[in-house]
Each structure stands twice: as structure tokens, then as C-alpha cells.
Design a protein around this motif. Sequence first.
Motif, PDB file in Angstrom:
ATOM      1  N   ALA A 182      -3.440  34.378  -1.657  1.00  0.00           N
ATOM      2  CA  ALA A 182      -4.337  35.373  -1.192  1.00  0.00           C
ATOM      3  C   ALA A 182      -3.966  35.485   0.394  1.00  0.00           C
ATOM      4  N   ARG A 183      -4.485  36.392   0.977  1.00  0.00           N
ATOM      5  CA  ARG A 183      -4.307  36.717   2.400  1.00  0.00           C
ATOM      6  C   ARG A 183      -5.095  35.898   3.338  1.00  0.00           C
ATOM      7  N   GLY A 184      -6.482  35.808   3.025  1.00  0.00           N
ATOM      8  CA  GLY A 184      -7.492  35.210   3.813  1.00  0.00           C
ATOM      9  C   GLY A 184      -7.380  33.768   3.863  1.00  0.00           C
ATOM     10  N   VAL A 185      -6.972  33.245   5.003  1.00  0.00           N
ATOM     11  CA  VAL A 185      -6.884  31.754   5.060  1.00  0.00           C
ATOM     12  C   VAL A 185      -7.991  30.927   4.868  1.00  0.00           C
ATOM     13  N   ASN A 186      -9.232  31.542   5.636  1.00  0.00           N
ATOM     14  CA  ASN A 186     -10.528  30.953   5.428  1.00  0.00           C
ATOM     15  C   ASN A 186     -11.083  30.879   3.981  1.00  0.00           C
TER      16      ASN A 186
ATOM     17  N   ALA B 145      -7.130  34.572  -5.173  1.00  0.00           N
ATOM     18  CA  ALA B 145      -7.899  33.431  -5.602  1.00  0.00           C
ATOM     19  C   ALA B 145      -8.911  33.032  -4.454  1.00  0.00           C
ATOM     20  N   SER B 146      -9.053  33.715  -3.312  1.00  0.00           N
ATOM     21  CA  SER B 146      -9.678  33.555  -2.212  1.00  0.00           C
ATOM     22  C   SER B 146     -11.125  33.952  -2.334  1.00  0.00           C
ATOM     23  N   GLY B 147     -11.491  34.841  -3.455  1.00  0.00           N
ATOM     24  CA  GLY B 147     -12.930  35.035  -3.808  1.00  0.00           C
ATOM     25  C   GLY B 147     -12.941  35.744  -4.894  1.00  0.00           C
ATOM     26  N   GLY B 148     -14.102  36.246  -5.424  1.00  0.00           N
ATOM     27  CA  GLY B 148     -14.478  36.846  -6.627  1.00  0.00           C
ATOM     28  C   GLY B 148     -13.952  36.210  -7.982  1.00  0.00           C
ATOM     29  N   ILE B 149     -13.503  37.013  -8.953  1.00  0.00           N
ATOM     30  CA  ILE B 149     -13.030  36.582 -10.124  1.00  0.00           C
ATOM     31  C   ILE B 149     -11.890  35.559  -9.973  1.00  0.00           C
TER      32      ILE B 149
ATOM     33  N   ALA C   6     -11.491  27.183   1.721  1.00  0.00           N
ATOM     34  CA  ALA C   6     -12.554  27.064   0.929  1.00  0.00           C
ATOM     35  C   ALA C   6     -12.532  26.842  -0.471  1.00  0.00           C
ATOM     36  N   ALA C   7     -11.586  27.730  -0.877  1.00  0.00           N
ATOM     37  CA  ALA C   7     -11.278  27.817  -2.617  1.00  0.00           C
ATOM     38  C   ALA C   7     -10.407  26.517  -2.885  1.00  0.00           C
ATOM     39  N   ALA C   8      -9.523  26.023  -2.028  1.00  0.00           N
ATOM     40  CA  ALA C   8      -8.762  24.848  -2.258  1.00  0.00           C
ATOM     41  C   ALA C   8      -9.568  23.541  -2.268  1.00  0.00           C
ATOM     42  N   ALA C   9     -10.735  23.593  -1.323  1.00  0.00           N
ATOM     43  CA  ALA C   9     -11.543  22.505  -1.447  1.00  0.00           C
ATOM     44  C   ALA C   9     -12.482  22.541  -2.688  1.00  0.00           C
ATOM     45  N   GLU C  10     -12.910  23.520  -3.251  1.00  0.00           N
ATOM     46  CA  GLU C  10     -13.704  23.691  -4.576  1.00  0.00           C
ATOM     47  C   GLU C  10     -12.735  23.266  -5.726  1.00  0.00           C
TER      48      GLU C  10
ATOM     49  N   ASP D 273     -11.943  38.073   5.746  1.00  0.00           N
ATOM     50  CA  ASP D 273     -12.527  36.980   6.487  1.00  0.00           C
ATOM     51  C   ASP D 273     -12.584  36.732   8.105  1.00  0.00           C
ATOM     52  N   GLY D 274     -11.624  37.375   8.421  1.00  0.00           N
ATOM     53  CA  GLY D 274     -11.364  37.450   9.838  1.00  0.00           C
ATOM     54  C   GLY D 274     -11.252  36.204  10.598  1.00  0.00           C
ATOM     55  N   ALA D 275     -11.253  36.508  11.741  1.00  0.00           N
ATOM     56  CA  ALA D 275     -11.219  35.211  12.874  1.00  0.00           C
ATOM     57  C   ALA D 275     -12.479  34.521  12.920  1.00  0.00           C
ATOM     58  N   GLU D 276     -13.482  34.909  12.494  1.00  0.00           N
ATOM     59  CA  GLU D 276     -14.666  34.309  12.609  1.00  0.00           C
ATOM     60  C   GLU D 276     -15.030  32.949  11.670  1.00  0.00           C
ATOM     61  N   GLY D 277     -14.086  32.840  10.647  1.00  0.00           N
ATOM     62  CA  GLY D 277     -14.056  31.636   9.854  1.00  0.00           C
ATOM     63  C   GLY D 277     -15.077  32.066   8.578  1.00  0.00           C
TER      64      GLY D 277
END
Length: 340
Positions: free
Chosen positions: A42-46, A19-23, A50-54, A290-294
Motif C-alpha cells: 500500500a502507499r500509506g506507511v502509517n 493492505a493498509s485499510g478496509g477489506i 499498523a497492519a503489519a503489527a496486527e 493517513d498523511g504525516a500526522e500518523g
Amino acid sequence: MTGRADRGARAKVVVVTGASGGIGRACARRFAARGDAVALLARGVNGLAAAAAEVRAAGGTALAIPVDVADFDAVDRAATRVEQELGPIDVWVNDAFTSVFAPVTEISAAEFRRVTEVTYLGYVHGTKAALARMLPRDRGAVVQVGSALAYRGIPLQSAYCAAKHAIQGFQDALRCELLHERSGVAATMVQMPAVNTPQFDWVLSRLPRRAQPVPPIYQPEVAARAVVYAADHPRRREYWVGGSTVATIAANKVIAGLLDRYLARTGYDSQQTAEPRPAGQAANLWRPADGAEGRDFGAHGRFDRRAHRRSPQAWLSRHARAVALGAAAAGVVWLARRPR
């Protein structure tokens, strides 16, 4: 956290993996827009944040859970948490995947294994977690996000194609079992075309040039509309999205050998742009891109100018019965009015 009862009777509890990106991200937004509670896995916390905010901005309730779908115990714990915090799961959408863009000879055995664990077994794990909770209640829907490549393998995507083929076989068997049991739980699959998602910038690539989807390309919102519709109408065996999906699956049934030769000639160039692949491009095979750079990749890739926002074929597929009835009614009227 708001419980289901507080959101009204029509709201559903939906789990979306990847759910963190794409479809997956586009699906989460569409479910949220009608007031559903959406658990984002998903794995990527960043990307998850952002998805949760949307989801919240769209009017839904969000629960973000970092999880690697290759780990069944982690997926099962996530499902337990969803039911504790949001309520009984009504819909489970499997979408998480990873892959490698490269010829077979340049993909290691460990990489094939990892793609299989995430892209195929991740669907198995999500489905089993959903069924363990849905079957005792005798209700619920599982939606597998598939691809035309579940039927037709293409060069440079052997690991992904193999996993999608495996999902197709798994889904066929599961559907037969649910029908045998006359279960109130249903499972369906949505076969997708090329979609403008960030995967082409975060999938591990060994191609000399930047990867791209094979045109025609569709926006992830086209895919999301089909997934949400399938979640509401899961008794149908599967849905095909995009004319290219229909053409690919149909051609593979009747001229597979000719298609082999065509893809051998065109499949390498059609999956790469003219630009060289950037050095140090992000890869999400072993860890989130998405890594550590946010960084947040979002739902869309870099092909917005070339991507279609609608699919007439997908609309017709969703409304096939109404179209057929309308055509039949028009025929009756014509027969009644024609000169005798």
C-alpha cells in the motif's frame, strides 16, 4: 525475517495490495491468523505499520512494502522482494483502489486517469507480477476483489464502476487463457456488497453531504472470509458476497432499464448521510490519506452500528456443495420412510 520453511508446510506466502485499510487489512489479519506470511502492499506507511503489527499479533509473518500499484516496475520489485524474504508467492490478492465521489461532469480527465491507473491497472500490474512467478512453477492463486458494481454502474461512482467493469473483462480473458493452457495457476474474483470500510472518509468527494455505502452494509471481516476461502478454492469462476450483490447482479441482467430509472431516483440520496461533508476531508487520490500526522484508518469505517457481521448468502455460497448433498440425502431418507 522468518522463512516459509520455518513456519510449517501448511503456511502460505500471501501478497495483499491495499493492505493498509478496509477489506485488504481484514484479509491480511485473516491470512495471518492461520499462520501465513503476509506481504502488505500500500502507499500509506502509517496504515502499513499498523497492519503489519496486527499480522504479527495474529500469528503471521509480516512484510510491509510501501508501493503505488499504478507503477508496474514498483509492483514487480515488490514481488521480487517478497520472494527473496518470504519465499515463493502462493496467493496474490488484488484489492488496492481509489476513486472520486462526484457526477461525471465534476470529475476531471486527470482524475479519471488516476482512478483507472490505480483501480484497474493496479490489478493488471499485480496479476502480471504474480503470473511471472507462478506460471513457471505451475501453481498459485490470484484473487481479484471485485464488487457488484463490476456488473452494474451507479450514479456518483462512474470512475470506480468503470474500473471494476474493466477488471471484470480482464479477469474473464485471463481465466480463459489459463484454462486454455491447462495451467496449475488459477484466478478467481470475489464480488462484494457495500462494506463498512474507511473509503467513505478518504475517497475524494465533491458531494454536499458525507458519503456512505448503500445499505445493507457488511463488516470487512465478512469480505475477508470470502477472499480467504476463494484463495483456497480458486478454480471457481467467481464468488458473490451478500444478498444485495446477488440481487443487484440478477436485476441488472433482466431489468437493467428499470434499474437505471430506480437509481436515477434513489442513487444520490442513498449514497449520502444527512451530515454535511466536513471541510478539508482527507482524500487519497494523489497521496496516502493517513498523511504525516500518523493517522491509521484501520479496517472499519464509521458504520459499525449498521454493519452486518455475517452473510447467510455468503456462507451458503461457500458451502453450496455440502448443502446440496445434505438436501439430497434428506430427500432420499424422506422417500425411504414415506408410507407406501
